[in-house]
Enzyme design. Structure first.
Site, mmCIF file in Angstrom:
data_model
loop_
_atom_site.group_PDB
_atom_site.id
_atom_site.type_symbol
_atom_site.label_atom_id
_atom_site.label_comp_id
_atom_site.label_asym_id
_atom_site.label_seq_id
_atom_site.Cartn_x
_atom_site.Cartn_y
_atom_site.Cartn_z
ATOM 1 N N LYS A 1 0.830 -1.215 0.000
ATOM 2 C CA LYS A 1 0.000 0.000 0.000
ATOM 3 C C LYS A 1 0.864 1.265 0.000
ATOM 4 O O LYS A 1 0.625 2.182 -0.769
ATOM 5 C CB LYS A 1 -0.918 0.017 1.241
ATOM 6 C CG LYS A 1 -1.848 -1.186 1.345
ATOM 7 C CD LYS A 1 -2.834 -1.042 2.499
ATOM 8 C CE LYS A 1 -2.211 -1.071 3.870
ATOM 9 N NZ LYS A 1 -1.624 -2.376 4.271
ATOM 10 N N ARG B 1 -9.617 0.796 9.016
ATOM 11 C CA ARG B 1 -9.240 -0.580 9.354
ATOM 12 C C ARG B 1 -10.335 -1.283 10.142
ATOM 13 O O ARG B 1 -10.173 -2.460 10.481
ATOM 14 C CB ARG B 1 -7.969 -0.563 10.194
ATOM 15 C CG ARG B 1 -6.675 -0.793 9.416
ATOM 16 C CD ARG B 1 -5.532 -0.668 10.398
ATOM 17 N NE ARG B 1 -4.322 -1.334 10.061
ATOM 18 C CZ ARG B 1 -3.258 -0.746 9.523
ATOM 19 N NH1 ARG B 1 -3.297 0.510 9.175
ATOM 20 N NH2 ARG B 1 -2.155 -1.441 9.337
ATOM 21 N N ARG C 1 12.029 -5.639 5.058
ATOM 22 C CA ARG C 1 11.720 -4.269 4.637
ATOM 23 C C ARG C 1 12.495 -3.197 5.416
ATOM 24 O O ARG C 1 12.654 -3.306 6.612
ATOM 25 C CB ARG C 1 10.215 -4.081 4.850
ATOM 26 C CG ARG C 1 9.695 -2.695 4.606
ATOM 27 C CD ARG C 1 8.220 -2.705 4.424
ATOM 28 N NE ARG C 1 7.465 -2.747 5.666
ATOM 29 C CZ ARG C 1 6.149 -2.587 5.726
ATOM 30 N NH1 ARG C 1 5.455 -2.423 4.625
ATOM 31 N NH2 ARG C 1 5.530 -2.631 6.883
ATOM 32 N N ARG D 1 11.178 -0.755 10.809
ATOM 33 C CA ARG D 1 10.093 -0.501 11.757
ATOM 34 C C ARG D 1 10.156 -1.485 12.923
ATOM 35 O O ARG D 1 10.443 -2.663 12.728
ATOM 36 C CB ARG D 1 8.740 -0.635 11.046
ATOM 37 C CG ARG D 1 8.403 0.589 10.234
ATOM 38 C CD ARG D 1 7.198 0.396 9.379
ATOM 39 N NE ARG D 1 6.072 -0.266 10.023
ATOM 40 C CZ ARG D 1 4.871 -0.356 9.495
ATOM 41 N NH1 ARG D 1 4.641 0.185 8.324
ATOM 42 N NH2 ARG D 1 3.904 -0.979 10.119
ATOM 43 N N ARG E 1 -0.581 -8.615 13.621
ATOM 44 C CA ARG E 1 -1.139 -7.634 12.680
ATOM 45 C C ARG E 1 -2.034 -8.333 11.653
ATOM 46 O O ARG E 1 -3.076 -7.802 11.250
ATOM 47 C CB ARG E 1 -0.009 -6.860 11.989
ATOM 48 C CG ARG E 1 0.597 -5.804 12.899
ATOM 49 C CD ARG E 1 2.028 -5.478 12.514
ATOM 50 N NE ARG E 1 2.155 -4.729 11.292
ATOM 51 C CZ ARG E 1 3.297 -4.623 10.600
ATOM 52 N NH1 ARG E 1 4.378 -5.233 11.005
ATOM 53 N NH2 ARG E 1 3.328 -3.908 9.502
HETATM 54 P P1 AMP Z 1 0.745 0.591 9.013
HETATM 55 O O1 AMP Z 1 1.896 1.520 8.843
HETATM 56 O O2 AMP Z 1 -0.460 0.996 8.227
HETATM 57 O O3 AMP Z 1 1.116 -0.843 8.807
HETATM 58 O O4 AMP Z 1 0.296 0.703 10.562
HETATM 59 C C1 AMP Z 1 1.185 0.366 11.612
HETATM 60 C C2 AMP Z 1 0.412 0.220 12.912
HETATM 61 O O5 AMP Z 1 -0.231 1.455 13.248
HETATM 62 C C3 AMP Z 1 -0.720 -0.809 12.900
HETATM 63 O O6 AMP Z 1 -0.252 -2.128 13.144
HETATM 64 C C4 AMP Z 1 -1.612 -0.279 14.026
HETATM 65 O O7 AMP Z 1 -1.053 -0.557 15.298
HETATM 66 C C5 AMP Z 1 -1.515 1.232 13.821
HETATM 67 N N1 AMP Z 1 -2.540 1.741 12.862
HETATM 68 C C6 AMP Z 1 -2.320 2.298 11.641
HETATM 69 N N2 AMP Z 1 -3.469 2.660 11.053
HETATM 70 C C7 AMP Z 1 -4.454 2.315 11.916
HETATM 71 C C8 AMP Z 1 -5.872 2.403 11.867
HETATM 72 N N3 AMP Z 1 -6.510 2.915 10.803
HETATM 73 N N4 AMP Z 1 -6.566 1.945 12.951
HETATM 74 C C9 AMP Z 1 -5.948 1.423 14.026
HETATM 75 N N5 AMP Z 1 -4.609 1.287 14.135
HETATM 76 C C10 AMP Z 1 -3.861 1.735 13.090
#
Ligand code: AMP
Length: 215
Positions: A13, A87, A126, A160, A171
């Site tokens: 994404k 989400r 990554r 990360r 996740r």
């Molecule tokens: P991402 O960078 O999108 O993979 O997000 C990393 C982490 O941030 C996720 O595993 C969640 O802990 C938190 N996170 C990101 N976006 C959301 C969302 N829309 N709702 C809830 N938690 C989020």
């Protein structure tokens, strides 16, 4: 045009969102990036957010909806790419209300389909440039010069904290339990556009371009 990129962690994404920003002048709204910024703020909220993220769980709807609301009031000429948001169904409802309230629409939800086996390899290799955000991978896309970003020359390359196998498993569980119901939700609204997220990066970009040109 406003779109959602929907898919499990590691589906690509962020990579595709960056390409849309460069190619189409769209604005990327990544709640993950916003939360990673919040966790460095040194506040109590930032500390709590960091704990939840490192466990691979979802941050509360209230916090992420608040973050998106703030950004949606700022205009975006090329449209918004929602990356990693919504989400949950509650977030999807909130987004629909926020878009209504700001006189905007949602034009497509691109579901990036990948299988779990590929995700572990993608996520654990990554790393990204802390300066410009370019995404790399140990095996499939390393920097040309070790430790130096190809795009901006920065040596600030980062991994990360949640890109490890244990956190990824959590996740993925969160994705299947709480996020995958959105596939049915947007299908019912006639907005869902599935694409093969396992194809080459350029082929995935071409698939997304075809969806956008058709929307
Ligand atoms: P991402 O960078 O999108 O993979 O997000 C990393 C982490 O941030 C996720 O595993 C969640 O802990 C938190 N996170 C990101 N976006 C959301 C969302 N829309 N709702 C809830 N938690 C989020």
């Amino acid at each position: 045009m406003n779109i959602i990129l929907l898919g499990p962690p590691g589906a690509g994404k962020g990579t595709q969102a960056r390409r849309l920003v460069e190619g189409r002048g769209m604005t990327q709204l990544s709640t993950g990036d916003m939360l990673r910024e919040a966790r460095t703020s040194g506040t109590e909220m930032g500390r709590k957010v960091a704990e939840v993220m490192d466990r691979g769980e979802l941050v509360t709807d209230e916090i992420v909806i608040g973050l998106i609301e703030e950004k949606l009031t700022q205009a975006s000429g090329g449209g918004f790419i929602f990356d990693g948001f919504p989400r949950t169904l509650a977030q999807a409802d909130a987004l629909s209300q926020l878009l209504d309230r700001t006189g905007q629409g949602l034009h497509a939800v691109i579901e990036m389909r990948v299988d779990d086996g590929a995700l572990v390899a993608r996520i654990t290799g990554r790393y990204t440039c802390g300066n410009c955000g370019e995404v790399y991978h140990d095996q499939t896309r390393p920097t040309k010069v070790e430790g130096v970003c190809d795009v901006c020359g920065s040596t600030d390359l980062k991994r990360r904290a949640d890109d490890n196998e244990e956190s990824l498993r959590q996740r993925l569980m969160e994705y299947y339990k709480k996020t995958s119901p959105l596939i049915g939700y947007y299908y019912a609204l006639g907005l869902l556009r599935p694409i093969d997220g396992l194809a080459e990066v350029d082929a995935v970009s071409a698939g997304i371009a075809a969806v956008l040109d058709d929307a």
